[in-house]
Design a protein around this motif. Sequence first.
Motif, PDB file in Angstrom:
ATOM      1  N   ASP A 508       6.522 -11.641  -4.135  1.00 32.58           N
ATOM      2  CA  ASP A 508       5.924 -10.607  -3.287  1.00 32.58           C
ATOM      3  C   ASP A 508       7.002 -10.092  -2.351  1.00 32.58           C
ATOM      4  N   ARG A 541       1.860  -7.189  -3.323  1.00 33.87           N
ATOM      5  CA  ARG A 541       0.652  -7.778  -3.912  1.00 33.87           C
ATOM      6  C   ARG A 541      -0.569  -6.858  -3.792  1.00 33.87           C
ATOM      7  N   TYR A 542      -0.495  -5.868  -2.878  1.00 33.02           N
ATOM      8  CA  TYR A 542      -1.601  -4.920  -2.715  1.00 33.02           C
ATOM      9  C   TYR A 542      -1.192  -3.490  -3.085  1.00 33.02           C
ATOM     10  N   ARG A 546      -4.658  -1.868  -3.977  1.00 36.82           N
ATOM     11  CA  ARG A 546      -5.461  -2.842  -4.708  1.00 36.82           C
ATOM     12  C   ARG A 546      -6.461  -3.529  -3.789  1.00 36.82           C
ATOM     13  N   GLU A 548      -7.702  -6.575  -4.540  1.00 30.41           N
ATOM     14  CA  GLU A 548      -7.378  -7.998  -4.573  1.00 30.41           C
ATOM     15  C   GLU A 548      -5.878  -8.164  -4.798  1.00 30.41           C
ATOM     16  N   PRO A 549      -5.298  -9.277  -4.333  1.00 31.98           N
ATOM     17  CA  PRO A 549      -3.849  -9.470  -4.499  1.00 31.98           C
ATOM     18  C   PRO A 549      -3.463  -9.623  -5.967  1.00 31.98           C
ATOM     19  N   ASP A 550      -2.314  -9.075  -6.312  1.00 33.28           N
ATOM     20  CA  ASP A 550      -1.767  -9.147  -7.664  1.00 33.28           C
ATOM     21  C   ASP A 550      -0.259  -9.302  -7.502  1.00 33.28           C
ATOM     22  N   PHE A 551       0.227 -10.511  -7.686  1.00 34.03           N
ATOM     23  CA  PHE A 551       1.622 -10.795  -7.361  1.00 34.03           C
ATOM     24  C   PHE A 551       2.579 -10.202  -8.393  1.00 34.03           C
ATOM     25  N   GLU A 553       5.947  -9.843 -10.894  1.00 37.38           N
ATOM     26  CA  GLU A 553       6.784 -10.569 -11.840  1.00 37.38           C
ATOM     27  C   GLU A 553       8.241 -10.212 -11.556  1.00 37.38           C
ATOM     28  N   TYR A 558       7.799  -1.787 -10.642  1.00 33.22           N
ATOM     29  CA  TYR A 558       6.460  -1.384 -10.209  1.00 33.22           C
ATOM     30  C   TYR A 558       6.548  -0.101  -9.391  1.00 33.22           C
TER      31      TYR A 558
END
Length: 629
Positions: A508, A541-542, A546, A548-551, A553, A558
């Motif tokens: 993150d 992560r957001y 978003r 909900e968090p999405d970490f 890679e 992104y």
Amino acid sequence: MVSHPEYAVAAELDVPIETRDGVELATDIYRPADPETGEPIAEPKPVLLDRTPYNKRGRMERHGEWFAKRGYVVAIQDCRGRFESEGDYYIFVNEPEDGYDTVEWLADQPYCDGQVGTIGTSYGAWVQTALATQDPPHLEAMFVNQGAANGREATFRHNGTFELRWLCWALTLGGGFAKRALEDEDVQQRLANVDVRDVLTNGPVQRGQSPLRHIPDYEEWTFDIMTKGAASDELWEEPGLNFEAYYDEMADVPTVYAGAWYDSYTKATCDNFEGLADRKDSDHYLLMGPWTHGWNSYPLPSWNKSYSGELEFGEQALRDYQETRLRFFDHYLKGKDTWSDQPTVQYFRMGTGDGSQTRDGRLFHGGEWAESEEWPLPDTEFETYYVHEDGRLSTAEPTVSDSATSYEFDPRDPVPTIGGNCSSYITYEPREESILEYPLSERKLQDITGRGGFDQRTRPDTFGAEPPYGPLEERNDVLVYRSEPLEEPLEIAGPIRVRVYGSTDAPDTDFTAKLIDEYPPSEEFPNGFAVNLCDSICRGRYRGYRDEPDFLEPGEVYEFYMEPYPTANVFGEGHRIRLDISSSNYPRYDVNHNTGGPLYDDREYEVATNTVHHDADYATHVELPVQPR
């Protein structure tokens, strides 16, 4: 002709207004009175309601007197759990129902003609929109000055990050005047002795160990907003914190949404107008000046100042706040023809000055008022400026493949905040005297970040900066992209959009964007002048707002989408349009520790290698709302 001061004033103080759950809210009522007898007049009048957490006395009572002399009943109320009002305080949660109950109680009084309008700035703007979500039958008009729209998206939190101003507020204007602090000299003395700058420097603070531990209910809500980032948390659906979710149910009454280009609520003010003007049948207005947060205290007649930070706009920037509100309410509550010539949208176009230095050392950025019937402006053409590997910012799209620039982001050495859309980044002046000798209400507040437009260079008073001081662009973790000098002026007005295509080796991280009007060197400013216009941030992560968090890679590219706050500015001939990209802006936003750990109170730190891509496939860019010449 607007109402003139023809009445005396009769005040009834600490009137208890009972809410639906039995809590009594202390309210001061100011009524027009006979100038000879001093007795309240019998004729019912419109009521103006101002709800505040800052004490309904002092400056606030002068507002009551000012409008009462002009034929309004004015009710000024301490919010639940503040000063003389009963109940427990949890920031904004109870304001919708408390506001509704107060409006309807006032409308039922013999001195009210059945019409209630609302006024207030900042917190006083929050509570207006909060009660409007409940659609009180007798609410008839609102003048909302500098308030919120969606607390999770861009007020408490900002695109995943936390706006640290709320921790600063909790430690000063919030906690310092909590019920327990007002009732216990020892608790207030402890809070008075807190230097917020030390808390920020030694942070993140921990639950049960922060200075707010002496007022546990305040520590609870402070940590809630600092650590709860997911939309699924019911906190962010509360009608007192997220007005956008209740636009359809909101009261349909004439409303002014007023704000400023360097206010902490700039985006929210424009969002509310955009979201409601077309939804509602009533007249809605947007009024945006070049100011910072707040407005000058009564009896000063101007709406804020003619300057913001190190920028001077000239006397044309001044507006009479009280008279503007009076014209609005006279029109909609008294039927006078005092607002019919007001444009739907009125905004201050910054940047038409000559860039000279004023006597007090500010840069004369200048500007002028403009108007429209829509926002965003109807003739707006969004023009995309792309970043390139050689530091150019250009309308030409990148054609190269696999082009990127990397830097190390050390969360222990964040990029310092230098002005901008800031408010409440404050601390009380350090004093040796006790609370009894020098009460908190009399102590001066010291600004930590500055607010408004500043040359983007550190100086000795820049929080978090160390010598040698100098331009932020010289930091290794700030990427700078600038256009060629403009051959003719370029005007922008409206929302700004930035898409950074980034990657990292961390689970993150954050990316930031700052739009700058770069003046060329001059005799008075030999190093030029880099004017910050607006900025934003995106927590990985957001990303993409978003829920909900999405970490992340490591190594994957992104899109980090950001919406720097709307603005209106003319980039002059010879100026450069500049976009700065980095990963921190502290203490405006909390710093990402790059670990993927918990929000705010993570105690671990990792240095991240962050990469900004600028090639044909991943073209990082800013979209500007360009206006016709």
